[in-house]
Write a protein that holds these residues in place. Structure first.
Motif, PDB file in Angstrom:
ATOM      1  N   GLY A  45     -32.490 -50.582  -3.709  1.00  0.00           N
ATOM      2  CA  GLY A  45     -33.056 -50.525  -2.376  1.00  0.00           C
ATOM      3  C   GLY A  45     -34.558 -50.695  -2.422  1.00  0.00           C
ATOM      4  N   ASP A  46     -35.177 -50.800  -1.272  1.00  0.00           N
ATOM      5  CA  ASP A  46     -36.636 -50.875  -1.216  1.00  0.00           C
ATOM      6  C   ASP A  46     -37.177 -49.445  -1.205  1.00  0.00           C
ATOM      7  N   PHE A  47     -37.233 -48.847  -2.372  1.00  0.00           N
ATOM      8  CA  PHE A  47     -37.564 -47.435  -2.491  1.00  0.00           C
ATOM      9  C   PHE A  47     -39.028 -47.126  -2.191  1.00  0.00           C
ATOM     10  N   ASN A  48     -39.919 -48.107  -2.433  1.00  0.00           N
ATOM     11  CA  ASN A  48     -41.349 -47.867  -2.247  1.00  0.00           C
ATOM     12  C   ASN A  48     -41.904 -48.574  -1.013  1.00  0.00           C
ATOM     13  N   ASN A  49     -41.027 -49.134  -0.181  1.00  0.00           N
ATOM     14  CA  ASN A  49     -41.415 -49.745   1.091  1.00  0.00           C
ATOM     15  C   ASN A  49     -42.380 -50.916   0.929  1.00  0.00           C
ATOM     16  N   ASP A  50     -42.212 -51.702  -0.141  1.00  0.00           N
ATOM     17  CA  ASP A  50     -43.085 -52.856  -0.362  1.00  0.00           C
ATOM     18  C   ASP A  50     -42.419 -54.174  -0.005  1.00  0.00           C
ATOM     19  N   GLY A  51     -41.213 -54.104   0.568  1.00  0.00           N
ATOM     20  CA  GLY A  51     -40.497 -55.314   0.949  1.00  0.00           C
ATOM     21  C   GLY A  51     -39.712 -55.953  -0.172  1.00  0.00           C
ATOM     22  N   ILE A  52     -39.717 -55.351  -1.344  1.00  0.00           N
ATOM     23  CA  ILE A  52     -38.979 -55.867  -2.506  1.00  0.00           C
ATOM     24  C   ILE A  52     -37.932 -54.844  -2.911  1.00  0.00           C
ATOM     25  N   HIS A  53     -36.752 -55.317  -3.259  1.00  0.00           N
ATOM     26  CA  HIS A  53     -35.705 -54.400  -3.686  1.00  0.00           C
ATOM     27  C   HIS A  53     -35.904 -53.984  -5.141  1.00  0.00           C
ATOM     28  N   GLY A 113     -37.424 -59.008 -12.610  1.00  0.00           N
ATOM     29  CA  GLY A 113     -38.618 -58.421 -13.203  1.00  0.00           C
ATOM     30  C   GLY A 113     -38.459 -56.941 -13.478  1.00  0.00           C
ATOM     31  N   ILE A 114     -39.541 -56.306 -13.886  1.00  0.00           N
ATOM     32  CA  ILE A 114     -39.571 -54.882 -14.191  1.00  0.00           C
ATOM     33  C   ILE A 114     -40.205 -54.133 -13.033  1.00  0.00           C
ATOM     34  N   TRP A 115     -39.577 -53.053 -12.620  1.00  0.00           N
ATOM     35  CA  TRP A 115     -40.184 -52.152 -11.633  1.00  0.00           C
ATOM     36  C   TRP A 115     -41.091 -51.189 -12.392  1.00  0.00           C
ATOM     37  N   ASP A 116     -42.375 -51.319 -12.166  1.00  0.00           N
ATOM     38  CA  ASP A 116     -43.368 -50.516 -12.876  1.00  0.00           C
ATOM     39  C   ASP A 116     -43.490 -49.159 -12.193  1.00  0.00           C
ATOM     40  N   VAL A 117     -42.667 -48.225 -12.622  1.00  0.00           N
ATOM     41  CA  VAL A 117     -42.602 -46.922 -11.991  1.00  0.00           C
ATOM     42  C   VAL A 117     -42.836 -45.832 -13.034  1.00  0.00           C
ATOM     43  N   SER A 118     -43.544 -44.795 -12.626  1.00  0.00           N
ATOM     44  CA  SER A 118     -43.804 -43.657 -13.503  1.00  0.00           C
ATOM     45  C   SER A 118     -42.821 -42.540 -13.181  1.00  0.00           C
ATOM     46  N   ILE A 119     -42.088 -42.071 -14.202  1.00  0.00           N
ATOM     47  CA  ILE A 119     -41.115 -40.980 -14.032  1.00  0.00           C
ATOM     48  C   ILE A 119     -41.521 -39.855 -14.964  1.00  0.00           C
ATOM     49  N   GLU A 120     -41.924 -38.736 -14.379  1.00  0.00           N
ATOM     50  CA  GLU A 120     -42.475 -37.612 -15.134  1.00  0.00           C
ATOM     51  C   GLU A 120     -41.428 -36.518 -15.350  1.00  0.00           C
ATOM     52  N   SER A 169     -40.302 -38.219  -5.166  1.00  0.00           N
ATOM     53  CA  SER A 169     -41.466 -39.093  -5.144  1.00  0.00           C
ATOM     54  C   SER A 169     -42.746 -38.263  -5.008  1.00  0.00           C
ATOM     55  N   THR A 170     -43.773 -38.661  -5.739  1.00  0.00           N
ATOM     56  CA  THR A 170     -45.088 -38.010  -5.652  1.00  0.00           C
ATOM     57  C   THR A 170     -46.164 -39.005  -5.227  1.00  0.00           C
ATOM     58  N   GLY A 171     -45.738 -40.192  -4.839  1.00  0.00           N
ATOM     59  CA  GLY A 171     -46.655 -41.243  -4.440  1.00  0.00           C
ATOM     60  C   GLY A 171     -46.014 -42.592  -4.671  1.00  0.00           C
ATOM     61  N   PHE A 172     -46.773 -43.656  -4.441  1.00  0.00           N
ATOM     62  CA  PHE A 172     -46.259 -45.008  -4.612  1.00  0.00           C
ATOM     63  C   PHE A 172     -45.871 -45.252  -6.067  1.00  0.00           C
ATOM     64  N   ASN A 173     -44.574 -45.520  -6.307  1.00  0.00           N
ATOM     65  CA  ASN A 173     -44.045 -45.792  -7.643  1.00  0.00           C
ATOM     66  C   ASN A 173     -44.260 -44.628  -8.610  1.00  0.00           C
ATOM     67  N   LYS A 174     -44.258 -43.404  -8.087  1.00  0.00           N
ATOM     68  CA  LYS A 174     -44.422 -42.227  -8.938  1.00  0.00           C
ATOM     69  C   LYS A 174     -43.346 -41.194  -8.600  1.00  0.00           C
ATOM     70  N   TYR A 175     -42.729 -40.636  -9.632  1.00  0.00           N
ATOM     71  CA  TYR A 175     -41.684 -39.627  -9.448  1.00  0.00           C
ATOM     72  C   TYR A 175     -41.842 -38.505 -10.467  1.00  0.00           C
ATOM     73  N   LYS A 176     -41.393 -37.336 -10.057  1.00  0.00           N
ATOM     74  CA  LYS A 176     -41.311 -36.191 -10.961  1.00  0.00           C
ATOM     75  C   LYS A 176     -39.904 -35.611 -10.871  1.00  0.00           C
ATOM     76  N   ILE A 177     -39.352 -35.258 -12.019  1.00  0.00           N
ATOM     77  CA  ILE A 177     -37.995 -34.736 -12.077  1.00  0.00           C
ATOM     78  C   ILE A 177     -38.030 -33.238 -12.364  1.00  0.00           C
ATOM     79  N   ASP A 178     -37.284 -32.486 -11.559  1.00  0.00           N
ATOM     80  CA  ASP A 178     -37.163 -31.042 -11.728  1.00  0.00           C
ATOM     81  C   ASP A 178     -35.687 -30.651 -11.734  1.00  0.00           C
ATOM     82  N   LYS A 179     -35.397 -29.505 -12.341  1.00  0.00           N
ATOM     83  CA  LYS A 179     -34.036 -28.991 -12.304  1.00  0.00           C
ATOM     84  C   LYS A 179     -33.661 -28.639 -10.870  1.00  0.00           C
ATOM     85  N   LEU A 180     -32.465 -29.026 -10.484  1.00  0.00           N
ATOM     86  CA  LEU A 180     -31.902 -28.603  -9.206  1.00  0.00           C
ATOM     87  C   LEU A 180     -31.095 -27.327  -9.384  1.00  0.00           C
TER      88      LEU A 180
END
Length: 398
Positions: free
Chosen positions: A62-70, A129-136, A182-193
């Motif tokens: 999906g277009d997760f970061n709202n940039d018009g690209i899937h 291509g590669i989705w340049d995303v940071s996953i913390e 999400s913590t910003g454009f192309n940035k995510y942080k993972i926590d225990k649920l």
């Protein structure tokens, strides 16, 4: 049904959603759409020429970061884990408890953890291509079961629930599930649920406490419980046991949340193995109400189908339900059957089936070249039971 995780392919087209949120949700807001509404309430295309390194169920698009690209987000299990647990040796080691207990210890090594795949897609839904995303902070599930998309915090980017059940062999020790916020454009942080390890096999989102914020439902299969995690709006979750009787047992492997009877309240689809010797679960829809308190006394029971007692998924179209099934023992996970039921006459049903195909993991509302609605898979590997619905009967696509 432990192997269900190999099967599901999730697709989201998040651009230009025109869905109307259910009445229990915050109206006129895309952020209030449940996971079912995001995934299944609009037509979508099959992906084309996409190499599936991740399990089909563990892919969201999906277009997760709202940039018009899937974007393409996937999780792939490690080769060390899959070879040990699901390789050819599985048959010869079936009754070797030392082998399986040793696997539990081996699975604690980080090299046995799953890994993310992040790609971009072109207009034809092929990887380009590669989705340049940071996953913390991702430490890695050994065996993730599903990725569920939803808006779980206050920004405008998509978040995800990562549902994990862990090492898929005796003694089934379980593991934690996570939220990827999400913590910003192309940035995510993972926590225990989850606050404790469990065999979490499926999940969905809806607003359980009627505050306009999406909460999370998980099936904890081995504990035979349904778990609800209430969202404070900032991506912090707390377990609440007030929505289901704690005396009820639900050995559920599959769940979905949707409004089946059009009363404006969400209902909960719960399914698993209908004809299992121990822990058999009739396929059930728990009917909702204004307080979202669910009880076995207010439910719809879906008729069973002989030989196809493993129930995987559901989709609704107008007054009809389509239930996805695969073979139960002795033909465990062989073939696919679609069961069609009319909501106002649930005791009668019709079916289409394909015994020669691989099982259909999850059913979607597909884009069609004609005016009739089309349903089926999102991948070529299990397209053998795609069908057109003429308003009365399913018509398999040859």
């Amino acid at each position: 049904m432990k192997s269900k995780i190999f099967t599901y392919f999730i697709f989201i087209k998040f651009i230009s959603l025109t869905l109307t949120p259910l009445s229990y949700a915050d109206t006129n807001s895309e952020k209030s759409l449940t996971s079912y509404q995001i995934l299944k309430s609009q037509t979508i295309n099959k992906l084309k020429k996409v190499p599936l390194h991740s399990d089909p169920r563990l892919i969201v698009v999906g277009d997760f970061n709202n940039d018009g690209i899937h974007e393409y987000l996937g999780l792939s299990k490690s080769k060390k884990y899959t070879n040990y647990v699901f390789g050819s040796i599985r048959v010869t080691k079936k009754n070797d408890l030392n082998y399986w207990n040793n696997g539990v210890e081996l699975s604690k090594d980080p090299s046995w953890s799953s890994n993310f795949e992040t790609k971009t897609l072109d207009k034809n839904f092929s990887i380009n291509g590669i989705w340049d995303v940071s996953i913390e902070s991702y430490k890695g599930c050994v065996h993730p079961a599903q990725i569920v998309p939803s808006h779980l915090n206050k920004d405008d980017f998509m978040d995800f629930v990562i549902i994990c059940h862990g090492y898929d062999a005796k003694p089934f020790p379980g593991e934690h599930s996570y939220v990827m916020l999400s913590t910003g454009f192309n940035k995510y942080k993972i926590d225990k649920l989850t606050n404790k390890i469990g065999f979490y096999h499926d999940g969905a989102t809806a607003d359980f406490n009627n505050d306009g914020i999406l909460d999370i439902l998980l099936t904890e299969t081995n504990a035979e419980k349904l778990r609800v995690f209430i969202n404070d709006g900032n991506g912090k979750f707390s377990l609440k046991n007030s929505y289901f009787s704690q005396f009820d047992s639900w050995r559920a492997f599959s769940t979905e949340i949707l409004d089946v009877n059009k009363d404006g309240f969400f209902d909960i689809f719960i399914a698993g193995h209908e004809d299992e010797k121990y822990g058999a679960l009739p396929t059930t829809i728990l009917l909702g109400n204004k307080n979202n308190k669910f009880s076995k006394s207010n439910k719809i029971t879906i008729p069973s189908v002989k030989g196809f007692g493993v129930v995987l998924d559901i989709i609704k179209h107008n007054n009809f339900l389509f239930i996805v099934r695969t073979g139960s023992k002795p033909n465990f996970y062989k073939g696919t059957l679609i069961q069609q039921l009319e909501i106002n006459n649930i005791s009668k049903y019709s079916v289409i089936k394909n015994k020669k195909m691989r099982w259909l993991d999850r059913i979607f509302y597909l884009k069609s070249s004609n005016s009739l609605p089309k349903f089926g898979s999102l991948t070529e590997i299990n397209k053998g039971i795609d069908f057109i619905f003429d308003g009365k009967d399913m018509k398999p696509i040859k």
